[in-house]
Write a protein that holds these residues in place. Structure first.
Motif, PDB file in Angstrom:
ATOM      1  N   VAL A 167       0.835  -1.208   0.000  1.00 46.00           N
ATOM      2  CA  VAL A 167       0.000   0.000   0.000  1.00 46.00           C
ATOM      3  C   VAL A 167       0.871   1.260   0.000  1.00 46.00           C
ATOM      4  O   VAL A 167       0.646   2.197  -0.779  1.00 46.00           O
ATOM      5  N   CYS A 168       1.868   1.284   0.867  1.00 49.52           N
ATOM      6  CA  CYS A 168       2.744   2.458   0.947  1.00 49.52           C
ATOM      7  C   CYS A 168       3.565   2.627  -0.330  1.00 49.52           C
ATOM      8  O   CYS A 168       3.750   3.753  -0.824  1.00 49.52           O
ATOM      9  N   THR A 169       4.056   1.511  -0.861  1.00 49.96           N
ATOM     10  CA  THR A 169       4.852   1.579  -2.082  1.00 49.96           C
ATOM     11  C   THR A 169       4.004   2.042  -3.261  1.00 49.96           C
ATOM     12  O   THR A 169       4.433   2.867  -4.073  1.00 49.96           O
ATOM     13  N   LYS A 170       2.791   1.517  -3.354  1.00 50.26           N
ATOM     14  CA  LYS A 170       1.887   1.924  -4.436  1.00 50.26           C
ATOM     15  C   LYS A 170       1.599   3.419  -4.378  1.00 50.26           C
ATOM     16  O   LYS A 170       1.524   4.094  -5.410  1.00 50.26           O
ATOM     17  N   ALA A 171       1.469   3.945  -3.175  1.00 52.87           N
ATOM     18  CA  ALA A 171       1.123   5.360  -3.006  1.00 52.87           C
ATOM     19  C   ALA A 171       2.233   6.301  -3.475  1.00 52.87           C
ATOM     20  O   ALA A 171       1.961   7.448  -3.839  1.00 52.87           O
ATOM     21  N   VAL A 172       3.484   5.828  -3.454  1.00 58.34           N
ATOM     22  CA  VAL A 172       4.599   6.694  -3.881  1.00 58.34           C
ATOM     23  C   VAL A 172       5.149   6.315  -5.252  1.00 58.34           C
ATOM     24  O   VAL A 172       5.937   7.071  -5.843  1.00 58.34           O
TER      25      VAL A 172
ATOM     26  N   ALA B 149       5.946 -16.013   6.377  1.00 61.12           N
ATOM     27  CA  ALA B 149       5.339 -15.944   5.045  1.00 61.12           C
ATOM     28  C   ALA B 149       5.292 -14.504   4.543  1.00 61.12           C
ATOM     29  O   ALA B 149       5.585 -14.228   3.376  1.00 61.12           O
ATOM     30  N   ALA B 150       4.930 -13.582   5.419  1.00 56.64           N
ATOM     31  CA  ALA B 150       4.872 -12.170   5.030  1.00 56.64           C
ATOM     32  C   ALA B 150       6.256 -11.646   4.665  1.00 56.64           C
ATOM     33  O   ALA B 150       6.428 -10.937   3.660  1.00 56.64           O
ATOM     34  N   LYS B 151       7.239 -11.997   5.471  1.00 57.95           N
ATOM     35  CA  LYS B 151       8.596 -11.502   5.232  1.00 57.95           C
ATOM     36  C   LYS B 151       9.199 -12.094   3.962  1.00 57.95           C
ATOM     37  O   LYS B 151       9.942 -11.421   3.234  1.00 57.95           O
ATOM     38  N   ALA B 152       8.900 -13.364   3.682  1.00 56.28           N
ATOM     39  CA  ALA B 152       9.373 -13.970   2.438  1.00 56.28           C
ATOM     40  C   ALA B 152       8.715 -13.288   1.249  1.00 56.28           C
ATOM     41  O   ALA B 152       9.348 -13.057   0.207  1.00 56.28           O
ATOM     42  N   GLY B 153       7.439 -12.950   1.394  1.00 57.52           N
ATOM     43  CA  GLY B 153       6.729 -12.264   0.324  1.00 57.52           C
ATOM     44  C   GLY B 153       7.359 -10.930  -0.038  1.00 57.52           C
ATOM     45  O   GLY B 153       7.378 -10.533  -1.206  1.00 57.52           O
ATOM     46  N   LEU B 154       7.904 -10.240   0.948  1.00 57.02           N
ATOM     47  CA  LEU B 154       8.521  -8.946   0.690  1.00 57.02           C
ATOM     48  C   LEU B 154       9.770  -9.070  -0.174  1.00 57.02           C
ATOM     49  O   LEU B 154      10.070  -8.188  -0.978  1.00 57.02           O
ATOM     50  N   SER B 155      10.490 -10.175  -0.025  1.00 51.39           N
ATOM     51  CA  SER B 155      11.667 -10.390  -0.871  1.00 51.39           C
ATOM     52  C   SER B 155      11.253 -10.573  -2.326  1.00 51.39           C
ATOM     53  O   SER B 155      11.873 -10.031  -3.245  1.00 51.39           O
ATOM     54  N   GLY B 156      10.176 -11.345  -2.554  1.00 54.07           N
ATOM     55  CA  GLY B 156       9.680 -11.516  -3.903  1.00 54.07           C
ATOM     56  C   GLY B 156       9.125 -10.225  -4.480  1.00 54.07           C
ATOM     57  O   GLY B 156       9.298  -9.922  -5.667  1.00 54.07           O
ATOM     58  N   PHE B 157       8.464  -9.451  -3.651  1.00 56.61           N
ATOM     59  CA  PHE B 157       7.933  -8.143  -4.039  1.00 56.61           C
ATOM     60  C   PHE B 157       9.069  -7.255  -4.534  1.00 56.61           C
ATOM     61  O   PHE B 157       8.984  -6.622  -5.594  1.00 56.61           O
ATOM     62  N   MET B 158      10.157  -7.223  -3.777  1.00 56.22           N
ATOM     63  CA  MET B 158      11.309  -6.412  -4.151  1.00 56.22           C
ATOM     64  C   MET B 158      11.899  -6.840  -5.489  1.00 56.22           C
ATOM     65  O   MET B 158      12.221  -6.010  -6.346  1.00 56.22           O
ATOM     66  N   ARG B 159      12.026  -8.152  -5.716  1.00 60.09           N
ATOM     67  CA  ARG B 159      12.702  -8.627  -6.919  1.00 60.09           C
ATOM     68  C   ARG B 159      11.985  -8.223  -8.203  1.00 60.09           C
ATOM     69  O   ARG B 159      12.618  -8.019  -9.236  1.00 60.09           O
ATOM     70  N   THR B 160      10.669  -8.133  -8.148  1.00 60.70           N
ATOM     71  CA  THR B 160       9.931  -7.683  -9.325  1.00 60.70           C
ATOM     72  C   THR B 160       9.904  -6.161  -9.415  1.00 60.70           C
ATOM     73  O   THR B 160      10.072  -5.588 -10.494  1.00 60.70           O
ATOM     74  N   LEU B 161       9.729  -5.483  -8.292  1.00 57.84           N
ATOM     75  CA  LEU B 161       9.713  -4.019  -8.302  1.00 57.84           C
ATOM     76  C   LEU B 161      11.005  -3.434  -8.852  1.00 57.84           C
ATOM     77  O   LEU B 161      10.980  -2.446  -9.588  1.00 57.84           O
ATOM     78  N   CYS B 162      12.137  -4.030  -8.497  1.00 57.29           N
ATOM     79  CA  CYS B 162      13.404  -3.454  -8.946  1.00 57.29           C
ATOM     80  C   CYS B 162      13.548  -3.565 -10.460  1.00 57.29           C
ATOM     81  O   CYS B 162      14.206  -2.724 -11.091  1.00 57.29           O
ATOM     82  N   LEU B 163      12.907  -4.567 -11.065  1.00 56.47           N
ATOM     83  CA  LEU B 163      12.903  -4.676 -12.522  1.00 56.47           C
ATOM     84  C   LEU B 163      12.023  -3.578 -13.133  1.00 56.47           C
ATOM     85  O   LEU B 163      12.399  -2.939 -14.116  1.00 56.47           O
ATOM     86  N   GLU B 164      10.854  -3.364 -12.555  1.00 52.49           N
ATOM     87  CA  GLU B 164       9.915  -2.384 -13.092  1.00 52.49           C
ATOM     88  C   GLU B 164      10.377  -0.940 -12.869  1.00 52.49           C
ATOM     89  O   GLU B 164      10.027  -0.045 -13.638  1.00 52.49           O
ATOM     90  N   GLY B 165      11.169  -0.726 -11.818  1.00 52.86           N
ATOM     91  CA  GLY B 165      11.582   0.638 -11.504  1.00 52.86           C
ATOM     92  C   GLY B 165      12.942   1.041 -12.016  1.00 52.86           C
ATOM     93  O   GLY B 165      13.312   2.213 -11.935  1.00 52.86           O
ATOM     94  N   ALA B 166      13.695   0.095 -12.578  1.00 54.09           N
ATOM     95  CA  ALA B 166      15.094   0.353 -12.923  1.00 54.09           C
ATOM     96  C   ALA B 166      15.270   1.538 -13.870  1.00 54.09           C
ATOM     97  O   ALA B 166      16.146   2.384 -13.664  1.00 54.09           O
ATOM     98  N   LYS B 167      14.459   1.620 -14.913  1.00 57.80           N
ATOM     99  CA  LYS B 167      14.672   2.693 -15.899  1.00 57.80           C
ATOM    100  C   LYS B 167      14.264   4.060 -15.379  1.00 57.80           C
ATOM    101  O   LYS B 167      14.548   5.088 -16.017  1.00 57.80           O
ATOM    102  N   TYR B 168      13.601   4.087 -14.221  1.00 54.34           N
ATOM    103  CA  TYR B 168      13.234   5.365 -13.594  1.00 54.34           C
ATOM    104  C   TYR B 168      14.164   5.705 -12.424  1.00 54.34           C
ATOM    105  O   TYR B 168      13.878   6.625 -11.658  1.00 54.34           O
ATOM    106  N   ASP B 169      15.245   4.973 -12.298  1.00 56.85           N
ATOM    107  CA  ASP B 169      16.182   5.118 -11.173  1.00 56.85           C
ATOM    108  C   ASP B 169      15.472   4.940  -9.839  1.00 56.85           C
ATOM    109  O   ASP B 169      15.774   5.624  -8.860  1.00 56.85           O
ATOM    110  N   ILE B 170      14.514   4.015  -9.812  1.00 55.51           N
ATOM    111  CA  ILE B 170      13.908   3.612  -8.541  1.00 55.51           C
ATOM    112  C   ILE B 170      14.610   2.325  -8.122  1.00 55.51           C
ATOM    113  O   ILE B 170      14.490   1.294  -8.796  1.00 55.51           O
TER     114      ILE B 170
END
Length: 305
Positions: free
Chosen positions: A131-136, A168-189
């Motif tokens: 939720v917080c990540t989506k908002a920013v 389970a929640a903490k493992a999910g955050l690692s997977g969340f990060m791995r996809t986000l970093c691909l989607e944000g790379a060209k925006y220097d996120i």
């Protein structure tokens, strides 16, 4: 050479009313970062709520010459989080850094755990970070800059008895990060994960005092500050505790390929040692690489049996 600098940055730190979050907020503010100190003010199990804890941290930052505001948004509430983001942009014009630190514990063995305890822990850690990540996210894309950190745990990477919900929640955050970093790379996120071992309300009753004394929150915050600086890495899981720093990575073994007629459970069992052999294992940076490995062997006619 990596540097640790902040060029007029603005940060939101969730769960910053005490413990690790407070330490993160103070460490960033000490380097000139303008900080939103977010904390619902609840207990370790997520009950209750008050902005008082956040306000005390803000007072510390201001007394030290920094800039900060308090916010009591519930990280699982989209409207409250969006209002926090809007308030921050209205005050300081932008958001450069998001530290997803808010979390709760409701530990029980799985056989004794009620699903309401599962739902709440997963909601705060995993959904709250989303939720917080989506908002920013779109704001950071438009600005061409962003630094985001998720907070994982050894429970999420290796498991700990009585923490199926938390793990389970903490493992999910690692997977969340791995996809986000691909989607944000060209925006220097740049998106990273911090796995802390520190004295906090969550660990206070789990370890002896002589050990807790070494697990300072400040040592963990040193790692956090690096993960959100201008020269931050991308896609890193940094482990930090008691002055120790390391990186967790996921590797995949070379494994085997079985021909169509040999694809049986018996052959999987027969070659299990070779499947698990770590010689030549690789770190993949996107999911397609796994399938490509197997398909390339098929095209070359490379089969174990």
């Amino acid at each position: 050479m990596s540097t640790v600098e902040f060029n007029n940055r603005v940060a939101i730190v969730t769960g910053a009313g005490g413990g690790l979050g407070r330490s993160h907020a103070l460490a960033l503010a000490a380097r000139g970062v303008k900080v939103v100190v977010n904390d619902l003010g609840g207990s370790v199990d997520g009950t209750g709520g008050s902005e008082t804890m956040a306000e005390k941290v803000v007072a510390e930052i201001i007394a030290a010459g920094g800039e900060a505001i308090a916010n009591g948004a519930n990280v699982t509430n989209e409207a409250e989080v969006q209002a926090m983001v809007d308030e921050t942009i209205a005050k300081w014009g932008k958001i450069d850094i998001l530290v997803n630190n808010a979390g709760i514990l409701r530990d029980k063995s799985f056989s004794k755990m009620e699903m309401k305890d599962w739902d709440l822990v997963v909601a705060v850690h995993l959904k709250g970070s989303a939720v917080c990540t989506k908002a920013v996210w779109n704001h950071m894309k438009a600005n061409g800059y962003g630094r985001i950190v998720m907070t994982t745990s050894s429970s999420g990477m290796y498991g700990n008895f009585g923490q199926t919900n938390y793990g389970a929640a903490k493992a999910g955050l690692s997977g969340f990060m791995r996809t986000l970093c691909l989607e944000g790379a060209k925006y220097d996120i740049r998106v990273n994960v911090l796995s802390p071992t520190a004295r906090s309300r969550m660990t206070e009753n789990l370890m002896p005092e002589e050990i807790l004394e070494k697990l300072t929150v400040e040592s963990v915050s040193a790692g956090l500050v690096y993960l959100v600086c201008d020269d931050a890495p991308n896609r890193m899981i940094m482990c930090a505790g008691a002055g120790g720093y390391s990186e967790t990575k996921v590797f995949e073994t070379q494994g085997i390929n079985l021909s169509e007629g040999a694809q049986t459970a018996e052959n999987v069992a027969k070659f299990i040692d070779k499947i698990r052999d770590t010689t030549g294992q690789e770190e993949f940076t996107n999911g397609g690489q796994q399938g490509a490995k197997f398909l390339t062997r098929i095209q070359k006619g490379e089969f174990t049996a």
